[in-house]
Design an enzyme around this catalytic site. Structure first.
Site, PDB file in Angstrom:
ATOM      1  N   LYS A 146      52.311 -37.288  27.131  1.00 57.08           N
ATOM      2  CA  LYS A 146      53.090 -37.762  28.194  1.00 57.08           C
ATOM      3  C   LYS A 146      54.366 -38.424  28.190  1.00 57.08           C
ATOM      4  O   LYS A 146      55.283 -38.198  28.907  1.00 57.08           O
ATOM      5  CB  LYS A 146      52.186 -38.753  29.188  1.00 57.08           C
ATOM      6  N   LYS A 228      47.038 -26.751  28.710  1.00 62.18           N
ATOM      7  CA  LYS A 228      46.167 -27.025  29.736  1.00 62.18           C
ATOM      8  C   LYS A 228      46.813 -26.940  30.904  1.00 62.18           C
ATOM      9  O   LYS A 228      48.094 -27.105  31.424  1.00 62.18           O
ATOM     10  CB  LYS A 228      45.634 -28.535  29.566  1.00 62.18           C
ATOM     11  N   LYS A 231      48.700 -30.750  37.042  1.00 61.29           N
ATOM     12  CA  LYS A 231      49.292 -30.652  38.148  1.00 61.29           C
ATOM     13  C   LYS A 231      51.054 -31.001  38.183  1.00 61.29           C
ATOM     14  O   LYS A 231      51.918 -30.880  38.866  1.00 61.29           O
ATOM     15  CB  LYS A 231      48.836 -31.596  39.384  1.00 61.29           C
TER      16      LYS A 231
HETATM   17  P1  TYM Z   1      42.877 -36.452  36.140  1.00 58.25           P
HETATM   18  O1  TYM Z   1      43.116 -36.846  37.678  1.00 58.25           O
HETATM   19  O2  TYM Z   1      44.116 -35.792  35.380  1.00 58.25           O
HETATM   20  O3  TYM Z   1      41.861 -35.170  36.404  1.00 58.25           O
HETATM   21  C1  TYM Z   1      40.554 -35.182  37.076  1.00 58.25           C
HETATM   22  C2  TYM Z   1      39.451 -34.385  36.402  1.00 58.25           C
HETATM   23  O4  TYM Z   1      39.732 -33.092  36.397  1.00 58.25           O
HETATM   24  C3  TYM Z   1      39.671 -32.718  34.948  1.00 58.25           C
HETATM   25  N1  TYM Z   1      40.799 -31.812  34.452  1.00 58.25           N
HETATM   26  C4  TYM Z   1      40.524 -30.502  33.886  1.00 58.25           C
HETATM   27  N2  TYM Z   1      39.435 -30.089  33.476  1.00 58.25           N
HETATM   28  C5  TYM Z   1      39.579 -28.445  33.026  1.00 58.25           C
HETATM   29  N3  TYM Z   1      40.693 -28.198  32.741  1.00 58.25           N
HETATM   30  C6  TYM Z   1      41.897 -28.692  33.146  1.00 58.25           C
HETATM   31  N4  TYM Z   1      42.869 -28.180  33.007  1.00 58.25           N
HETATM   32  C7  TYM Z   1      41.854 -30.000  33.741  1.00 58.25           C
HETATM   33  N5  TYM Z   1      42.823 -30.641  34.187  1.00 58.25           N
HETATM   34  C8  TYM Z   1      42.216 -32.044  34.634  1.00 58.25           C
HETATM   35  C9  TYM Z   1      40.050 -34.046  34.084  1.00 58.25           C
HETATM   36  O5  TYM Z   1      39.428 -33.776  32.931  1.00 58.25           O
HETATM   37  C10 TYM Z   1      39.434 -35.042  34.737  1.00 58.25           C
HETATM   38  O6  TYM Z   1      37.996 -34.887  34.640  1.00 58.25           O
HETATM   39  N6  TYM Z   1      42.335 -40.571  33.688  1.00 58.25           N
HETATM   40  C11 TYM Z   1      41.586 -39.584  34.765  1.00 58.25           C
HETATM   41  C12 TYM Z   1      41.119 -40.320  35.863  1.00 58.25           C
HETATM   42  C13 TYM Z   1      40.264 -41.454  35.694  1.00 58.25           C
HETATM   43  C14 TYM Z   1      38.791 -41.378  35.249  1.00 58.25           C
HETATM   44  C15 TYM Z   1      38.487 -42.807  35.177  1.00 58.25           C
HETATM   45  C16 TYM Z   1      37.994 -40.615  35.050  1.00 58.25           C
HETATM   46  C17 TYM Z   1      40.421 -42.702  35.836  1.00 58.25           C
HETATM   47  N7  TYM Z   1      39.304 -43.647  35.720  1.00 58.25           N
HETATM   48  C18 TYM Z   1      37.124 -43.133  34.865  1.00 58.25           C
HETATM   49  C19 TYM Z   1      36.809 -40.815  34.565  1.00 58.25           C
HETATM   50  C20 TYM Z   1      36.397 -42.258  34.464  1.00 58.25           C
HETATM   51  C21 TYM Z   1      42.794 -38.586  35.057  1.00 58.25           C
HETATM   52  O7  TYM Z   1      43.774 -38.727  34.878  1.00 58.25           O
HETATM   53  O8  TYM Z   1      42.097 -37.529  35.402  1.00 58.25           O
END
Ligand code: TYM
Length: 360
Positions: A146, A228, A231
């Site tokens: 990032k 991957k 968004k």
């Molecule tokens: P975030 O908002 O990027 O994504 C939310 C969830 O979607 C999954 N994900 C994917 N899975 C499969 N293929 C993809 N291309 C893909 N893109 C995203 C992510 O793995 C995630 O499960 N840091 C985290 C949010 C967070 C969190 C937490 C998660 C904050 N605190 C505590 C678990 C526990 C994040 O940015 O997810």
């Protein structure tokens, strides 16, 4: 990565007397031992949620609501680690909550709240920041990706972001963290932070484990299957959960494939493999069934079938979303109800942590 101190017994959820998440209609947590393991997971309200989020995470949260005590969180404090327009952030936070309910998160069975509604997330983060070696954060691959060449100008929050994520999980003594593959390293860090704190100050946190599925944990970008689906990339790279049918058809028709003809699950053919994986997850069919279905057929036919199944899935979600988005007062009430119900859990953990660390 392992904690620097020697191994001690870890807290098992079943032995732990932290408060149980009370039923949805209750307002406080009770102090009975847990009957089910506790899930915590989160999603950022930046940009639009896409089918990668849905297939890698949200769908599993929905499907397994009866198996766990569930806590889901719209992580707006994580979102501000990169610049956000304040009005858009406010709108996106509510929209994402509505979208999660529309995908099937059931307020009777799961808590869903907004991270900033419970101030203890930020307070625990500071304490854990002071307990986390820089070296552990330096190893986080997502920060490297990032930050890229902007390491000197990105926010300190982007660097310590995984500590906020650890605080989210540890605050509620969660056992299980269902996520996509890109969050694996962050959940391992949360576990290391818990382990190290427990060794230094005595048993305080449950050590959480990531729950990552074999299929769909890494949905790739439609226009570049080496990356991957994310968004933060261009619109052609993802299907948003709010994309209308014609947009879904266009994006799928343009998705990268290859010059071969057979429609088979071959990981070395990243584009078609990714599309087949999406089809597999949405159709609930086996790989053999799918290969048989499309034997002798071309990419055009397969892509039309894939677009159909995506459109059918999104149609239901979009219909529910429209209803929920039309009633913001009801949405706010549901979020507040969850936050009020969870706050005692967070307060309890933070009280213990401050006591152990010597903060009055
Ligand atoms: P975030 O908002 O990027 O994504 C939310 C969830 O979607 C999954 N994900 C994917 N899975 C499969 N293929 C993809 N291309 C893909 N893109 C995203 C992510 O793995 C995630 O499960 N840091 C985290 C949010 C967070 C969190 C937490 C998660 C904050 N605190 C505590 C678990 C526990 C994040 O940015 O997810």
């Amino acid at each position: 990565m392992s904690a620097p101190t020697k191994q001690k017994k870890t807290v098992k959820a079943s032995e732990d007397a932290t408060p149980t998440l009370a039923p949805a209609n209750a307002t406080t947590a009770t102090a009975e031992p847990r009957k089910r393991e506790r899930v915590f997971s989160g999603i950022q309200p930046s940009g639009t949620p896409h089918i990668g989020n849905y297939l890698g995470a949200i769908r599993h949260w929905v499907a397994e609501q009866d198996a766990y005590d569930n806590i889901f969180c719209v992580v707006n404090l994580h979102a501000i680690t990169v610049p956000q327009d304040p009005d858009e952030l406010r709108v996106n936070t509510r929209r994402l909550a509505a979208m999660l309910f529309a995908c099937g998160i059931d307020p009777e069975r799961s808590a869903l709240f907004v991270q900033s509604q419970i101030a203890e997330h930020a307070e625990l983060t500071w304490i854990l920041d002071c307990m986390t070696p820089m070296g552990w954060l330096n190893r986080m691959t997502q920060f490297k990706t990032k930050a890229g060449d902007e390491r000197e100008t990105v926010s300190a929050g982007l660097f310590t972001y995984p500590v906020l994520m650890a605080a989210d999980i540890l605050l509620y003594q969660a056992d299980v963290v269902p996520v996509g593959d890109d969050q694996r390293q962050h959940v391992e860090l949360a576990r290391d932070i818990a382990n190290s704190f427990n060794h230094r100050f005595g048993e305080t946190f449950v050590e959480p484990r990531a729950l990552i599925r074999e299929v769909g944990a890494r949905i790739m970008a439609l226009d570049n299957p080496e990356r991957k689906m994310s968004k933060s990339d261009g619109e052609a790279s993802y299907i948003a959960l709010l994309d209308p049918p014609d947009v879904v058809r266009r994006k799928i028709a343009r998705a990268t494939t290859d010059s071969q003809r057979t429609i088979v699950f071959d990981e070395s053919r990243a584009g078609i493999f990714n599309l087949l994986t999406i089809y597999q997850l949405l159709s609930n069919q086996s790989r053999e069934q799918i290969e048989a279905e499309f034997a002798g057929k071309g990419y055009k036919e397969f892509k039309a079938a894939l677009a159909d199944i995506i459109i059918a899935t999104l149609e239901l979600i979009q219909r529910r979303y429209a209803e929920l988005a039309a009633d913001p007062a009801q949405l706010d009430a549901l979020l507040k109800q969850s936050a009020d119900r969870l706050r005692p859990l967070a307060e309890d953990t933070l009280r213990k942590v401050k006591d152990r660390v010597g903060i009055v």
